[in-house]
Enzyme design. Structure first.
Site, PDB file in Angstrom:
ATOM      1  N   CYS A   1       0.834  -1.200   0.000  1.00  0.00           N
ATOM      2  CA  CYS A   1       0.000   0.000   0.000  1.00  0.00           C
ATOM      3  C   CYS A   1       0.875   1.259   0.000  1.00  0.00           C
ATOM      4  O   CYS A   1       1.533   1.544  -0.986  1.00  0.00           O
ATOM      5  CB  CYS A   1      -0.972  -0.040   1.180  1.00  0.00           C
ATOM      6  SG  CYS A   1      -2.355   1.116   1.032  1.00  0.00           S
TER       7      CYS A   1
ATOM      8  N   HIS B   1      -3.384  -5.987   0.924  1.00  0.00           N
ATOM      9  CA  HIS B   1      -2.784  -6.212   2.244  1.00  0.00           C
ATOM     10  C   HIS B   1      -2.795  -7.692   2.636  1.00  0.00           C
ATOM     11  O   HIS B   1      -3.664  -8.130   3.397  1.00  0.00           O
ATOM     12  CB  HIS B   1      -3.550  -5.420   3.307  1.00  0.00           C
ATOM     13  CG  HIS B   1      -3.325  -3.953   3.260  1.00  0.00           C
ATOM     14  ND1 HIS B   1      -2.322  -3.326   3.967  1.00  0.00           N
ATOM     15  CD2 HIS B   1      -3.979  -2.975   2.584  1.00  0.00           C
ATOM     16  CE1 HIS B   1      -2.371  -2.023   3.740  1.00  0.00           C
ATOM     17  NE2 HIS B   1      -3.363  -1.781   2.904  1.00  0.00           N
TER      18      HIS B   1
ATOM     19  N   GLU C   1      -0.916  -9.029   4.691  1.00  0.00           N
ATOM     20  CA  GLU C   1      -0.522  -9.129   6.103  1.00  0.00           C
ATOM     21  C   GLU C   1      -1.709  -9.001   7.057  1.00  0.00           C
ATOM     22  O   GLU C   1      -1.596  -9.314   8.244  1.00  0.00           O
ATOM     23  CB  GLU C   1       0.536  -8.057   6.431  1.00  0.00           C
ATOM     24  CG  GLU C   1       0.010  -6.662   6.719  1.00  0.00           C
ATOM     25  CD  GLU C   1      -0.456  -5.877   5.505  1.00  0.00           C
ATOM     26  OE1 GLU C   1      -0.857  -4.710   5.684  1.00  0.00           O
ATOM     27  OE2 GLU C   1      -0.428  -6.413   4.379  1.00  0.00           O
TER      28      GLU C   1
END
Length: 201
Positions: A42, A172, A174
């Site tokens: 990002c 994302h 994660e």
């Protein structure tokens, strides 16, 4: 987000900081002498692309034809789950995935639209540097704004440096864990950090 709502705010901040000769030298030694890896997600992707680490693999000044990330075509922030299809596993960060696999992960950004001249995009595909692309729930690459949420050229979601060790993406991977997005169907775990750790073993 640390730089507020200024367009390119966080990317400008990071790019300025990392062009400091001490930091620049440390980053390039990490890559060239220590076989290091760099991941930008990002805002991190925005910083890597402004620095030139993706797609060029080195910190350099941006040129008029350099790839960049700009405002989403809907001109506002988006926050939703997206489908991302692995196109190339050239990057060590994607060693636990296989080309053709589709994952569902969160996206949350206002400036995530990947743009670049046609010739550069062609070279990225030829070199296997287009790592991930926006897709629908069946894994079909699409420009439909329901799935290509920011209007990225060629539905490109993530790219790498020429050797794959620098990887930048908007989604994302994660944001995963027990109790996270449990009502969402589809594979969410790209094992991206596990792959990064195993690279050094």
């Amino acid at each position: 987000f640390s730089a507020g709502d200024e367009p390119d705010g966080s990317a400008k901040f990071f790019a300025t900081a990392f062009r400091n000769e001490v930091l620049k030298d440390a980053v390039m030694r990490l890559l060239n002498e220590r076989d290091g890896l760099i991941l930008g997600v990002c805002n991190g992707f925005q910083a890597l692309i402004k620095l030139g680490l993706v797609p060029f693999g080195e910190i350099r000044e941006q040129e008029e034809t350099s790839p960049t990330l700009t405002f989403n075509t809907i001109n506002r922030h988006i926050s939703k789950m997206i489908y991302t299809k692995v196109i190339s596993d050239k990057s060590p960060w994607l060693a636990k995935t296989r080309p053709g696999e589709t994952y569902v992960i969160p996206a949350s950004h206002g400036e995530g639209r990947f743009v670049a001249p046609e010739g550069i995009i062609e070279k990225l595909f030829e070199n296997g540097q287009v790592a991930t692309r926006y897709a629908d729930s069946t894994g079909r690459i699409t420009m439909d704004s329901e799935y290509n949420v920011n209007g990225s050229f060629m539905a490109i979601e993530g790219i790498t440096s020429p050797d794959g060790r620098c990887f930048g993406r908007m989604g994302h991977p994660e944001r995963i864990g027990r109790g996270v997005a449990v009502n969402i169907c589809g594979e969410q775990d790209m094992k991206i950090f596990e792959a990064g750790v195993e690279y050094f073993r």
